[in-house]
Design an enzyme around this catalytic site. Structure first.
Site, PDB file in Angstrom:
ATOM      1  N   ILE A 110      30.512 -21.533  19.398  1.00 28.79           N
ATOM      2  CA  ILE A 110      30.680 -20.102  19.628  1.00 28.79           C
ATOM      3  C   ILE A 110      32.073 -19.838  20.184  1.00 28.79           C
ATOM      4  CG2 ILE A 110      29.581 -20.244  21.895  1.00 28.79           C
ATOM      5  CD1 ILE A 110      28.508 -17.352  21.292  1.00 28.79           C
ATOM      6  N   CYS A 111      32.664 -18.775  19.705  1.00 34.03           N
ATOM      7  CA  CYS A 111      34.004 -18.392  20.140  1.00 34.03           C
ATOM      8  C   CYS A 111      33.876 -17.395  21.281  1.00 34.03           C
ATOM      9  CB  CYS A 111      34.778 -17.785  18.970  1.00 34.03           C
ATOM     10  SG  CYS A 111      36.479 -17.440  19.385  1.00 34.03           S
TER      11      CYS A 111
END
Length: 194
Positions: free
Chosen positions: A126-127
Site C-alpha cells: 500500500i502506498c
C-alpha cells in the site's frame, strides 16, 4: 608443546561461541522495543469496532501473551481495518504489520485481503506517505497513526502516487465500472466487521 594446540583450539572455540552469542544478541529485540510495541498493541485494541474512535481496527494476532512480552522475537501482528467509504465499508480488510525496527523505522504494512484499489497493488503493498522512509517518519508516530493513515488512503485514494495507475484512471474516468469491480472483490472476500 601439546598444550599450545589445545589452548589455541580452546581459544578458537571460545571466539566462535562469543561470535554466535553476539549474533544472537544482535538479532533479538530490545526490552524497550518490546515495551513500546506492547503499548502500541494495547492502543490498537482500544480502537475496536465498539469504540468511539473515528477509525476502527480489530487486532487478530499480536506477538504478546497477555502475561509476558519481554522475550518475543516475532514482531508481526495482524488485524482488520474497517473503512468508512462506500463499497469498502461493507467489509473489513485484514492487514499484516511487521515491526522489526519499529519505532526507529516505519513498520512494513501489507493488506492481505484482496482489494481493488488504486493505492494497493496485487501483493497487498500500500502506498501511504507516512510509511515511506522519509522525513515524515519519526519514532513518535504510533501504530494507531499508521492505521489511521492506511484507512484514510482506502477511504480517499491518493491519485498523485497510485500503485495501479490503470485502476486510478478507471476510478476517475469510469467510476461506475470501478465500483462494480471493487464491489465484486469486496463481496468475494468479505470479512466480518465485528
Amino acid at each position: 608443546m601439546t598444550s599450545e594446540p589445545k589452548t589455541t583450539a580452546v581459544k578458537e572455540q571460545i571466539r566462535q561461541e562469543n561470535a554466535r552469542l553476539a549474533q544472537k544478541l544482535a538479532s533479538t529485540v530490545s526490552i524497550q522495543q518490546c515495551k513500546r510495541l506492547h503499548v502500541e498493541v494495547t492502543r490498537l485494541k482500544s480502537i475496536g469496532p465498539h469504540s468511539e474512535s473515528k477509525v476502527k481496527f480489530i487486532v487478530d494476532t499480536n506477538p504478546f501473551n497477555d502475561d509476558d512480552y519481554n522475550n518475543n522475537s516475532s514482531l508481526k501482528l495482524t488485524g482488520r481495518i474497517l473503512p468508512n467509504s462506500d463499497i469498502y465499508n461493507q467489509s473489513s480488510f485484514r492487514i499484516e504489520i511487521k515491526t522489526p525496527q519499529f519505532p526507529m523505522r516505519p513498520p512494513e504494512v501489507r493488506i492481505i485481503t484482496p482489494i481493488y484499489h488504486p493505492n494497493v497493488d496485487t501483493t497487498g503493498q500500500i502506498c501511504v506517505e507516512i510509511l515511506r522512509r522519509s522525513e515524515r517518519w519519526t519514532p513518535a508516530v504510533t501504530l494507531v497513526d499508521v492505521i489511521e493513515s492506511v484507512t484514510a488512503v482506502i477511504d480517499n485514494p491518493n491519485f498523485d502516487s497510485p500503485l495501479r495507475p490503470w485502476v486510478a484512471t478507471q476510478y476517475l474516468c469510469n467510476r461506475t465500472e470501478f465500483n462494480q469491480i471493487a464491489l465484486a472483490m469486496v463481496m468475494a472476500n468479505k470479512l466480518s466487521r465485528t
